[in-house]
Design an enzyme around this catalytic site. Structure first.
Site, PDB file in Angstrom:
ATOM      1  CE  LYS A  57      -2.525  -2.889  -0.277  1.00  0.00           C
ATOM      2  NZ  LYS A  57      -2.378  -4.273  -0.342  1.00  0.00           N
ATOM      3  N   GLY A 192      -4.153 -12.198  -9.860  1.00  0.00           N
ATOM      4  CA  GLY A 192      -4.708 -12.006  -8.833  1.00  0.00           C
ATOM      5  C   GLY A 192      -4.823 -10.759  -8.005  1.00  0.00           C
ATOM      6  CB  ILE A 194      -0.356 -10.673  -4.946  1.00  0.00           C
ATOM      7  CG1 ILE A 194      -0.864 -10.425  -3.438  1.00  0.00           C
ATOM      8  CG2 ILE A 194       1.002 -10.212  -4.984  1.00  0.00           C
ATOM      9  CD1 ILE A 194      -0.170 -11.638  -2.895  1.00  0.00           C
ATOM     10  CD  GLU A 213      -5.048 -15.901 -13.926  1.00  0.00           C
ATOM     11  OE1 GLU A 213      -4.632 -15.076 -12.749  1.00  0.00           O
ATOM     12  OE2 GLU A 213      -5.062 -16.994 -13.784  1.00  0.00           O
ATOM     13  CB  VAL A 247       4.026 -18.993 -17.390  1.00  0.00           C
ATOM     14  CG1 VAL A 247       5.579 -19.075 -17.318  1.00  0.00           C
ATOM     15  CG2 VAL A 247       3.601 -17.420 -17.517  1.00  0.00           C
ATOM     16  CB  ALA A 278       1.633 -12.441  -8.348  1.00  0.00           C
ATOM     17  N   GLY A 280      -0.239 -17.344  -6.398  1.00  0.00           N
ATOM     18  CA  GLY A 280      -0.631 -17.481  -5.095  1.00  0.00           C
ATOM     19  C   GLY A 280       0.285 -17.659  -4.131  1.00  0.00           C
ATOM     20  CG  HIS A 453     -25.061  16.357  -1.224  1.00  0.00           C
ATOM     21  ND1 HIS A 453     -24.983  15.623  -2.370  1.00  0.00           N
ATOM     22  CD2 HIS A 453     -25.057  17.491  -1.423  1.00  0.00           C
ATOM     23  CE1 HIS A 453     -24.714  16.340  -3.314  1.00  0.00           C
ATOM     24  NE2 HIS A 453     -24.784  17.390  -2.926  1.00  0.00           N
TER      25      HIS A 453
HETATM   26  P1  FAD Z   1       1.768 -14.369   8.335  1.00  0.00           P
HETATM   27  O1  FAD Z   1       1.396 -12.787   8.239  1.00  0.00           O
HETATM   28  O2  FAD Z   1       2.372 -14.917   7.159  1.00  0.00           O
HETATM   29  O3  FAD Z   1       2.846 -14.658   9.539  1.00  0.00           O
HETATM   30  C1  FAD Z   1       3.099 -15.554  10.143  1.00  0.00           C
HETATM   31  C2  FAD Z   1       4.496 -15.347  10.729  1.00  0.00           C
HETATM   32  O4  FAD Z   1       4.676 -16.609  11.417  1.00  0.00           O
HETATM   33  C3  FAD Z   1       5.519 -15.050   9.926  1.00  0.00           C
HETATM   34  O5  FAD Z   1       5.962 -13.741  10.491  1.00  0.00           O
HETATM   35  C4  FAD Z   1       6.651 -16.089   9.962  1.00  0.00           C
HETATM   36  O6  FAD Z   1       8.024 -15.618   9.939  1.00  0.00           O
HETATM   37  C5  FAD Z   1       6.316 -16.774  11.207  1.00  0.00           C
HETATM   38  N1  FAD Z   1       6.558 -18.038  11.266  1.00  0.00           N
HETATM   39  C6  FAD Z   1       6.077 -18.981  10.624  1.00  0.00           C
HETATM   40  N2  FAD Z   1       6.707 -20.485  11.094  1.00  0.00           N
HETATM   41  C7  FAD Z   1       7.330 -20.198  12.212  1.00  0.00           C
HETATM   42  C8  FAD Z   1       7.789 -20.948  13.216  1.00  0.00           C
HETATM   43  N3  FAD Z   1       7.765 -22.303  12.835  1.00  0.00           N
HETATM   44  N4  FAD Z   1       8.427 -20.228  14.231  1.00  0.00           N
HETATM   45  C9  FAD Z   1       8.325 -18.973  14.433  1.00  0.00           C
HETATM   46  N5  FAD Z   1       7.663 -18.127  13.596  1.00  0.00           N
HETATM   47  C10 FAD Z   1       7.050 -18.590  12.512  1.00  0.00           C
HETATM   48  N6  FAD Z   1      -4.315  -9.206   3.183  1.00  0.00           N
HETATM   49  C11 FAD Z   1      -5.079  -8.017   3.468  1.00  0.00           C
HETATM   50  O7  FAD Z   1      -5.946  -8.157   3.897  1.00  0.00           O
HETATM   51  N7  FAD Z   1      -5.023  -6.946   2.999  1.00  0.00           N
HETATM   52  C12 FAD Z   1      -3.735  -6.657   1.982  1.00  0.00           C
HETATM   53  O8  FAD Z   1      -3.848  -5.450   1.381  1.00  0.00           O
HETATM   54  C13 FAD Z   1      -3.032  -7.543   1.705  1.00  0.00           C
HETATM   55  N8  FAD Z   1      -1.905  -7.321   0.767  1.00  0.00           N
HETATM   56  C14 FAD Z   1      -1.020  -8.184   0.709  1.00  0.00           C
HETATM   57  C15 FAD Z   1       0.137  -7.777  -0.327  1.00  0.00           C
HETATM   58  C16 FAD Z   1       1.103  -8.902  -0.580  1.00  0.00           C
HETATM   59  C17 FAD Z   1       2.293  -8.371  -1.441  1.00  0.00           C
HETATM   60  C18 FAD Z   1       0.852 -10.079   0.190  1.00  0.00           C
HETATM   61  C19 FAD Z   1       2.086 -11.040  -0.017  1.00  0.00           C
HETATM   62  C20 FAD Z   1      -0.108 -10.624   0.935  1.00  0.00           C
HETATM   63  C21 FAD Z   1      -1.325  -9.515   1.413  1.00  0.00           C
HETATM   64  N9  FAD Z   1      -2.039  -9.838   2.041  1.00  0.00           N
HETATM   65  C22 FAD Z   1      -3.105  -8.731   2.162  1.00  0.00           C
HETATM   66  C23 FAD Z   1      -2.290 -11.125   2.665  1.00  0.00           C
HETATM   67  C24 FAD Z   1      -1.873 -11.003   4.154  1.00  0.00           C
HETATM   68  O9  FAD Z   1      -0.353 -10.596   4.350  1.00  0.00           O
HETATM   69  C25 FAD Z   1      -1.987 -12.383   4.906  1.00  0.00           C
HETATM   70  O10 FAD Z   1      -3.400 -12.589   4.760  1.00  0.00           O
HETATM   71  C26 FAD Z   1      -1.692 -12.159   6.389  1.00  0.00           C
HETATM   72  O11 FAD Z   1      -0.286 -11.653   6.631  1.00  0.00           O
HETATM   73  C27 FAD Z   1      -1.808 -13.494   7.098  1.00  0.00           C
HETATM   74  O12 FAD Z   1      -1.753 -13.459   8.375  1.00  0.00           O
HETATM   75  P2  FAD Z   1      -0.927 -14.495   9.365  1.00  0.00           P
HETATM   76  O13 FAD Z   1      -0.604 -13.943  10.691  1.00  0.00           O
HETATM   77  O14 FAD Z   1      -1.950 -15.717   9.165  1.00  0.00           O
HETATM   78  O15 FAD Z   1       0.416 -14.949   8.693  1.00  0.00           O
HETATM   79  P1  AMP Z   2      -4.128 -15.371  -6.347  1.00  0.00           P
HETATM   80  O1  AMP Z   2      -4.059 -16.995  -6.161  1.00  0.00           O
HETATM   81  O2  AMP Z   2      -5.482 -14.803  -6.266  1.00  0.00           O
HETATM   82  O3  AMP Z   2      -3.271 -14.700  -5.747  1.00  0.00           O
HETATM   83  O4  AMP Z   2      -3.803 -15.584  -8.060  1.00  0.00           O
HETATM   84  C1  AMP Z   2      -2.770 -16.296  -8.532  1.00  0.00           C
HETATM   85  C2  AMP Z   2      -3.079 -16.397 -10.157  1.00  0.00           C
HETATM   86  O5  AMP Z   2      -1.874 -16.998 -10.550  1.00  0.00           O
HETATM   87  C3  AMP Z   2      -4.170 -17.325 -10.208  1.00  0.00           C
HETATM   88  O6  AMP Z   2      -5.426 -16.835 -10.822  1.00  0.00           O
HETATM   89  C4  AMP Z   2      -3.611 -18.614 -10.982  1.00  0.00           C
HETATM   90  O7  AMP Z   2      -4.694 -18.768 -12.028  1.00  0.00           O
HETATM   91  C5  AMP Z   2      -2.373 -17.712 -11.621  1.00  0.00           C
HETATM   92  N1  AMP Z   2      -1.320 -18.691 -12.056  1.00  0.00           N
HETATM   93  C6  AMP Z   2      -0.789 -19.759 -11.441  1.00  0.00           C
HETATM   94  N2  AMP Z   2       0.119 -20.512 -12.070  1.00  0.00           N
HETATM   95  C7  AMP Z   2       0.122 -19.686 -13.171  1.00  0.00           C
HETATM   96  C8  AMP Z   2       1.088 -20.109 -14.610  1.00  0.00           C
HETATM   97  N3  AMP Z   2       1.766 -21.015 -14.655  1.00  0.00           N
HETATM   98  N4  AMP Z   2       0.691 -19.281 -15.491  1.00  0.00           N
HETATM   99  C9  AMP Z   2      -0.125 -18.222 -15.361  1.00  0.00           C
HETATM  100  N5  AMP Z   2      -1.019 -18.042 -14.216  1.00  0.00           N
HETATM  101  C10 AMP Z   2      -0.795 -18.685 -13.448  1.00  0.00           C
END
Ligand code: FAD
Ligand code: AMP
Length: 474
Positions: A57, A192, A194, A213, A247, A278, A280, A453
């Site tokens: 963000k 997706g 991301i 995609e 891909v 990206a 998934g 408004h």
């Molecule tokens: P995580 O945030 O993944 O945290 C898990 C933690 O556990 C990590 O710090 C890891 O180091 C730790 N860990 C794992 N295993 C161990 C272990 N054995 N011992 C000690 N520590 C450990 N979600 C939104 O809602 N809004 C958004 O705008 C959004 N934007 C995103 C953008 C990007 C680029 C990405 C990658 C994700 C985004 N997400 C967004 C998704 C969001 O980040 C996740 O849904 C969220 O972080 C999940 O939270 P969590 O606590 O389950 O896990």
């Molecule tokens: P999301 O799971 O919403 O973050 O989106 C990931 C996207 O990547 C999904 O819509 C998948 O269909 C797409 N995807 C995964 N593998 C491939 C690939 N090999 N080529 C093109 N798209 C892919």
């Protein structure tokens, strides 16, 4: 051996929130976290704060401002010249934001007397955890015991054999948040949330972005009408989105990536400067000791839990990205709160029916509840009404007339079944719809609610009025 009421493994938005709520409820709490930033400093906040929600963000905001100044300022009579972007400063700003927020969580832990156990946690039994330090410089192996364990180990980017991450030319989402220059051409695998958000950032800064995609449909979980508008708008912004394009392989020379893909049975190639994978995310149970201690995982590797986030092991819970359901930070946090309250003897609850979703493109895409296609598939009788931002006075004044708000109500009871938005600030506007649905409101409730408004929120009011064909400005 030190013992706690609760030990949480993972300090992302699931784990750190669960730890805070446990401490608020008087439980002695520790949180094990293994994350270290690129300077090797142990850090809280997980994916969300370090390489997810927040940094993405920050870059979306910087790139949006850059584009607004370059392309929209003159519309307001503002003359600007010599506009340029210093990518390294933009990235440094993002890093500062991440630093402030992750430090903030460390502060909250101190305030609530939560022990931050730095290292990798592994289950030794259903009440013992072994913690190995991130590096030898970070102390020794320790073991702690807990009456309750909350697993919040999150997720990691999905690796695909067709595009191995080399962190130079082929990167995952974390690498794409730290480019030190704007690539001339940028390939992205996956359209997706991301892929679209990162694609928007670098497209706004001048990269030619090509998104590949595999699926034939754009944004499958999104309401079709909204997805179609968003698809058209994002293409117009310059995101070159290729659907039905899988891909199948990549190769690199020292400077570029050659991407091989399959489109309608045709094998084709393109060459780009950088490639973001990206495709998934997958649940993270690496080194957790899940198998050894009989923690049940499903066939996709998620920790299996019941409706209250209980695993098959007594007193062991799991929350967030590592369990079923949407991979969203606020879903992880809500589960964390509910589990903490359950452990403390209260009644925790997550209403999975009203989880908001947001994709932070511009305009933004946001929704809650059922899509129109889902209602059709379920043969659920419904009423639908949409109001375009083109007809909103505030949107017009802002120069943000693309998009609409659509509301779906039950044909008989008028209960709101879903709200779908594509428009300016949809990420904030969706909160009204979430609240209405959480209170089981009808479309008539929104229609009879006074909206200030001129505001963008009037578009939801008008959409609700439109259910009975009494919208005023269309
Ligand atoms: P995580 O945030 O993944 O945290 C898990 C933690 O556990 C990590 O710090 C890891 O180091 C730790 N860990 C794992 N295993 C161990 C272990 N054995 N011992 C000690 N520590 C450990 N979600 C939104 O809602 N809004 C958004 O705008 C959004 N934007 C995103 C953008 C990007 C680029 C990405 C990658 C994700 C985004 N997400 C967004 C998704 C969001 O980040 C996740 O849904 C969220 O972080 C999940 O939270 P969590 O606590 O389950 O896990
Ligand atoms: P999301 O799971 O919403 O973050 O989106 C990931 C996207 O990547 C999904 O819509 C998948 O269909 C797409 N995807 C995964 N593998 C491939 C690939 N090999 N080529 C093109 N798209 C892919």
């Amino acid at each position: 051996m030190k013992s706690y009421d609760v030990v949480v493994i993972g300090a992302g938005p699931g784990g750190y929130v669960a730890a805070i709520r446990c401490a608020q409820l008087g439980l002695t709490t520790a949180c094990v976290e293994s994350w270290a930033n690129d300077k090797g400093e142990p850090t809280l906040g997980g994916t969300c704060l370090n390489v997810g929600c927040i940094p993405s963000k920050a870059l979306l905001d910087s790139s949006h401002q850059y584009q607004q100044i370059k392309q929209e300022a003159n519309v307001h009579g503002i003359t600007v010249s010599g506009v340029s972007i210093d990518v390294n400063r933009m990235i440094a700003r993002k890093d500062t934001i991440v630093h402030i927020l992750t430090q903030g969580i460390a502060g909250l832990f101190r305030k609530h007397k939560i022990d931050w156990l730095q290292g990798h946690g592994r289950l030794l039994s259903d009440n013992q955890i072994e913690i190995s330090p991130v590096t030898a410089a970070h102390g020794e192996m320790t073991t702690v015991s807990a009456k309750h364990i909350i697993l919040a180990t999150g997720s990691v980017p999905m690796q695909i054999p067709a595009a191995r991450i080399d962190n130079k030319l082929i990167v995952d989402s974390s690498g794409a948040l730290a480019f030190n220059e704007v690539p001339r051409t940028l390939g992205i695998i996956g359209a997706g949330a991301i892929g679209l958000e990162l694609g928007s950032v670098w497209n706004r800064l001048g990269a030619k972005v090509i998104i590949l995609e595999a699926l034939e449909e754009f944004l499958v979980p999104v309401d079709r009408q909204i997805a179609a508008q968003a698809h058209k708008t994002l293409q117009k912004q310059g995101l070159d989105i290729h659907l039905g394009t899988r891909v199948t392989g990549t190769g690199t020379n020292n400077r570029q990536v050659i991407i091989t893909f399959d489109h309608s049975g045709d094998k084709q190639q393109i060459i780009v400067d950088k490639l973001i994978v990206a495709a998934g995310r997958q649940p993270n149970t690496a080194g957790l000791g899940a198998q050894e201690y009989g923690l049940q995982l499903d066939n996709r590797g998620f920790i299996e839990v019941d409706a209250n986030c209980r695993t098959n092991l007594p007193n062991v819970y799991a929350i967030g990205d590592v369990v079923r359901g949407p991979m969203l930070a606020h879903k992880a946090s809500e589960e964390g709160v509910a589990v903490a309250e359950g452990i403390a003897g209260h009644t925790g609850h997550v209403n999975y029916e009203v989880i908001p979703w947001v994709i932070y493109t511009w305009p933004e895409i946001a929704w809650v509840g059922r899509t129109e296609q889902e209602l059709k598939e379920r043969a659920h009788p419904y009423k639908s009404s949409a109001f375009p931002f083109m007809a909103s006075g505030r949107a017009r004044a802002m120069g943000e007339t693309t998009g609409m708000i659509k509301i779906l109500g039950d044909e008989k009871t008028d209960r709101i079944l879903g709200v779908h938005m594509f428009g300016p600030n949809a990420s904030e506007l969706i909160a009204e719809a979430v609240l209405a649905m959480a209170f089981d409101a009808s479309t008539e409730d929104i229609a009879r609610t006074i909206h200030a408004h001129p505001t963008l929120s009037e578009a939801l009011h008008e959409a609700a009025l439109g259910i009975d064909k009494r919208a005023l400005h269309i």
